[in-house]
Design a protein around this motif. Structure first.
Motif, PDB file in Angstrom:
ATOM      1  N   ASP A   7       6.557   1.237   0.950  1.00  0.00           N
ATOM      2  CA  ASP A   7       6.484   1.109   2.405  1.00  0.00           C
ATOM      3  C   ASP A   7       5.072   1.419   2.881  1.00  0.00           C
ATOM      4  OD1 ASP A   7       7.084   0.971   5.170  1.00  0.00           O
ATOM      5  OD2 ASP A   7       7.472   3.125   5.215  1.00  0.00           O
ATOM      6  N   THR A   8       4.474   0.481   3.600  1.00  0.00           N
ATOM      7  CA  THR A   8       3.166   0.692   4.231  1.00  0.00           C
ATOM      8  C   THR A   8       3.169   0.200   5.675  1.00  0.00           C
ATOM      9  OG1 THR A   8       2.386  -1.446   3.353  1.00  0.00           O
ATOM     10  CG2 THR A   8       1.882   0.512   2.047  1.00  0.00           C
ATOM     11  N   CYS A   9       4.353  -0.003   6.248  1.00  0.00           N
ATOM     12  CA  CYS A   9       4.458  -0.612   7.578  1.00  0.00           C
ATOM     13  C   CYS A   9       4.092   0.333   8.716  1.00  0.00           C
ATOM     14  CB  CYS A   9       5.883  -1.107   7.812  1.00  0.00           C
ATOM     15  SG  CYS A   9       6.198  -2.736   7.149  1.00  0.00           S
ATOM     16  N   LEU A  10       4.386   1.629   8.541  1.00  0.00           N
ATOM     17  CA  LEU A  10       4.279   2.550   9.673  1.00  0.00           C
ATOM     18  C   LEU A  10       3.197   3.593   9.404  1.00  0.00           C
ATOM     19  CD1 LEU A  10       8.103   2.825  10.410  1.00  0.00           C
ATOM     20  CD2 LEU A  10       6.411   1.330  11.477  1.00  0.00           C
ATOM     21  N   PHE A  11       3.522   4.860   9.572  1.00  0.00           N
ATOM     22  CA  PHE A  11       2.503   5.904   9.516  1.00  0.00           C
ATOM     23  C   PHE A  11       2.556   6.703   8.219  1.00  0.00           C
ATOM     24  CE2 PHE A  11       3.030   4.922  13.985  1.00  0.00           C
ATOM     25  CZ  PHE A  11       1.714   4.820  14.411  1.00  0.00           C
ATOM     26  N   ALA A  12       2.820   6.016   7.124  1.00  0.00           N
ATOM     27  CA  ALA A  12       2.814   6.651   5.808  1.00  0.00           C
ATOM     28  C   ALA A  12       2.611   5.588   4.750  1.00  0.00           C
ATOM     29  CB  ALA A  12       4.122   7.409   5.551  1.00  0.00           C
ATOM     30  N   CYS A  13       2.170   6.041   3.598  1.00  0.00           N
ATOM     31  CA  CYS A  13       2.132   5.204   2.398  1.00  0.00           C
ATOM     32  C   CYS A  13       3.160   5.826   1.459  1.00  0.00           C
ATOM     33  CB  CYS A  13       0.737   5.227   1.779  1.00  0.00           C
ATOM     34  SG  CYS A  13       0.497   4.061   0.425  1.00  0.00           S
ATOM     35  N   SER A  14       4.202   5.061   1.141  1.00  0.00           N
ATOM     36  CA  SER A  14       5.340   5.619   0.417  1.00  0.00           C
ATOM     37  C   SER A  14       5.687   4.774  -0.791  1.00  0.00           C
ATOM     38  CB  SER A  14       6.571   5.692   1.332  1.00  0.00           C
ATOM     39  OG  SER A  14       6.295   6.367   2.527  1.00  0.00           O
ATOM     40  N   PRO A  30       1.675  10.836   4.706  1.00  0.00           N
ATOM     41  CA  PRO A  30       1.387  10.409   6.076  1.00  0.00           C
ATOM     42  C   PRO A  30      -0.039   9.877   6.206  1.00  0.00           C
ATOM     43  CG  PRO A  30       2.471  12.550   6.069  1.00  0.00           C
ATOM     44  CD  PRO A  30       2.085  12.253   4.652  1.00  0.00           C
ATOM     45  N   MET A  31      -0.178   8.746   6.882  1.00  0.00           N
ATOM     46  CA  MET A  31      -1.496   8.181   7.164  1.00  0.00           C
ATOM     47  C   MET A  31      -1.330   7.039   8.155  1.00  0.00           C
ATOM     48  SD  MET A  31      -2.401   6.061   3.643  1.00  0.00           S
ATOM     49  CE  MET A  31      -2.198   7.524   2.631  1.00  0.00           C
ATOM     50  N   SER A  32      -2.323   6.856   8.992  1.00  0.00           N
ATOM     51  CA  SER A  32      -2.299   5.740   9.939  1.00  0.00           C
ATOM     52  C   SER A  32      -3.173   4.587   9.465  1.00  0.00           C
ATOM     53  CB  SER A  32      -2.755   6.205  11.328  1.00  0.00           C
ATOM     54  OG  SER A  32      -4.062   6.751  11.268  1.00  0.00           O
ATOM     55  N   ARG A  33      -4.062   4.860   8.511  1.00  0.00           N
ATOM     56  CA  ARG A  33      -4.884   3.818   7.900  1.00  0.00           C
ATOM     57  C   ARG A  33      -5.242   4.242   6.485  1.00  0.00           C
ATOM     58  NH1 ARG A  33      -9.879   3.484  11.826  1.00  0.00           N
ATOM     59  NH2 ARG A  33      -8.121   3.393  13.269  1.00  0.00           N
ATOM     60  N   GLY A  34      -5.767   3.310   5.715  1.00  0.00           N
ATOM     61  CA  GLY A  34      -6.113   3.617   4.326  1.00  0.00           C
ATOM     62  C   GLY A  34      -5.021   3.275   3.339  1.00  0.00           C
ATOM     63  N   HIS A  35      -3.971   2.562   3.782  1.00  0.00           N
ATOM     64  CA  HIS A  35      -2.886   2.196   2.876  1.00  0.00           C
ATOM     65  C   HIS A  35      -3.381   1.345   1.701  1.00  0.00           C
ATOM     66  CE1 HIS A  35      -0.951   2.949   6.794  1.00  0.00           C
ATOM     67  NE2 HIS A  35       0.098   3.335   6.103  1.00  0.00           N
ATOM     68  N   HIS A 175       8.216   7.118   9.682  1.00  0.00           N
ATOM     69  CA  HIS A 175       8.179   6.352   8.431  1.00  0.00           C
ATOM     70  C   HIS A 175       9.595   6.240   7.883  1.00  0.00           C
ATOM     71  CE1 HIS A 175       7.902  10.587   7.126  1.00  0.00           C
ATOM     72  NE2 HIS A 175       8.669  10.175   6.122  1.00  0.00           N
ATOM     73  N   ALA A 176       9.800   5.272   7.033  1.00  0.00           N
ATOM     74  CA  ALA A 176      11.120   5.081   6.418  1.00  0.00           C
ATOM     75  C   ALA A 176      11.197   5.854   5.101  1.00  0.00           C
ATOM     76  CB  ALA A 176      11.362   3.598   6.167  1.00  0.00           C
ATOM     77  N   ASP A 177      12.401   6.262   4.757  1.00  0.00           N
ATOM     78  CA  ASP A 177      12.664   6.927   3.481  1.00  0.00           C
ATOM     79  C   ASP A 177      12.658   5.865   2.380  1.00  0.00           C
ATOM     80  OD1 ASP A 177      13.701   8.191   1.260  1.00  0.00           O
ATOM     81  OD2 ASP A 177      15.368   9.129   2.321  1.00  0.00           O
ATOM     82  N   PRO A 178      11.803   5.997   1.374  1.00  0.00           N
ATOM     83  CA  PRO A 178      11.782   4.973   0.318  1.00  0.00           C
ATOM     84  C   PRO A 178      13.104   4.841  -0.422  1.00  0.00           C
ATOM     85  CG  PRO A 178      10.367   6.842  -0.259  1.00  0.00           C
ATOM     86  CD  PRO A 178      10.769   7.022   1.168  1.00  0.00           C
TER      87      PRO A 178
END
Length: 213
Positions: A7-14, A30-35, A175-178
């Motif tokens: 998941d990279t759609c929202l405010f995390a890279c998961s 958690p991140m808003s950019r840098g995915h 963010h969504a739970d992977p």
């Protein structure tokens, strides 16, 4: 079934490795950019933490397709499609709204703050979608909450609609739970994932054209 969820759609890279519903390893950063820079190393780390699972043991890749960050969702999709091709296994798409709603029972509204006076909204009842994902003015979404009376509002836009349904539980998650992504991905037909755009991106190309044109 061994699934890699991304998941990279929202405010995390998961990312998570899930085998027959059990999470073998997972991370949410958690991140808003840098995915784009973080996703590949994160997946490698999660695979290493999954108890010796090799990429050749994966059966499927599940990836969020939106709505969400225009750039973020494209990062996840490109990575999932590339890995799918390299491993010759299916990649399947999961909506970010349905992934937010998946862990919850009852009448659930998944709501994302879309800015510009709008929210992304989708309604569910005991895990089944009862509406299509949509981009709505906050006033229209509020009227829908008042009409359908959800038990749970979940997502970054939950607080925007909470006053219309004070008895509902408002869960402000970004963010969504992977594991939820993997559960939904396991039930999908192996159709190649496509981005879910509910409105055009804010950024424009030279000459004023939208990035989605």
């Amino acid at each position: 079934m061994m699934i890699l969820a991304i998941d990279t759609c929202l405010f995390a890279c998961s990312a998570a490795v899930v085998q027959d519903g059990a999470v073998r390893a997972g991370r949410v950063e958690p991140m808003s950019r840098g995915h784009q820079e973080r996703l590949a190393p994160l997946v490698a780390e999660v695979m290493a933490e999954a108890g010796g699972v090799g990429f050749d043991q994966l059966d499927r890749i599940a990836v969020t397709v939106g709505p969400g960050s225009f750039t973020g969702l494209r990062v996840g999709l490109a990575f999932a499609k590339g890995l799918s091709a390299a491993l010759a296994i299916p990649a399947v798409g999961v909506g970010s709204l349905e992934a937010l709603a998946q862990p919850h029972k009852g009448r659930v509204f998944a709501v994302l703050d879309a800015k510009r006076g709008q929210v992304y909204l989708q309604a569910f009842a005991d895990g089944a979608a009862v509406s299509a994902p949509d981009a709505l003015p906050i006033e229209t979404a509020a009227a829908r909450v008042a009409e359908l009376a959800p038990d749970i509002l979940v997502g970054t836009g939950a607080a925007l609609l909470a006053q219309m349904r004070p008895s509902a539980q408002a869960i402000a998650v970004d963010h969504a739970d992977p594991a939820a992504i993997a559960a939904l991905g396991a039930s999908r037909s192996p159709v190649p994932p496509r981005p879910l755009y509910l409105r055009a991106p804010d950024a424009k190309l030279p000459g004023g054209k939208s990035l989605s044109e």
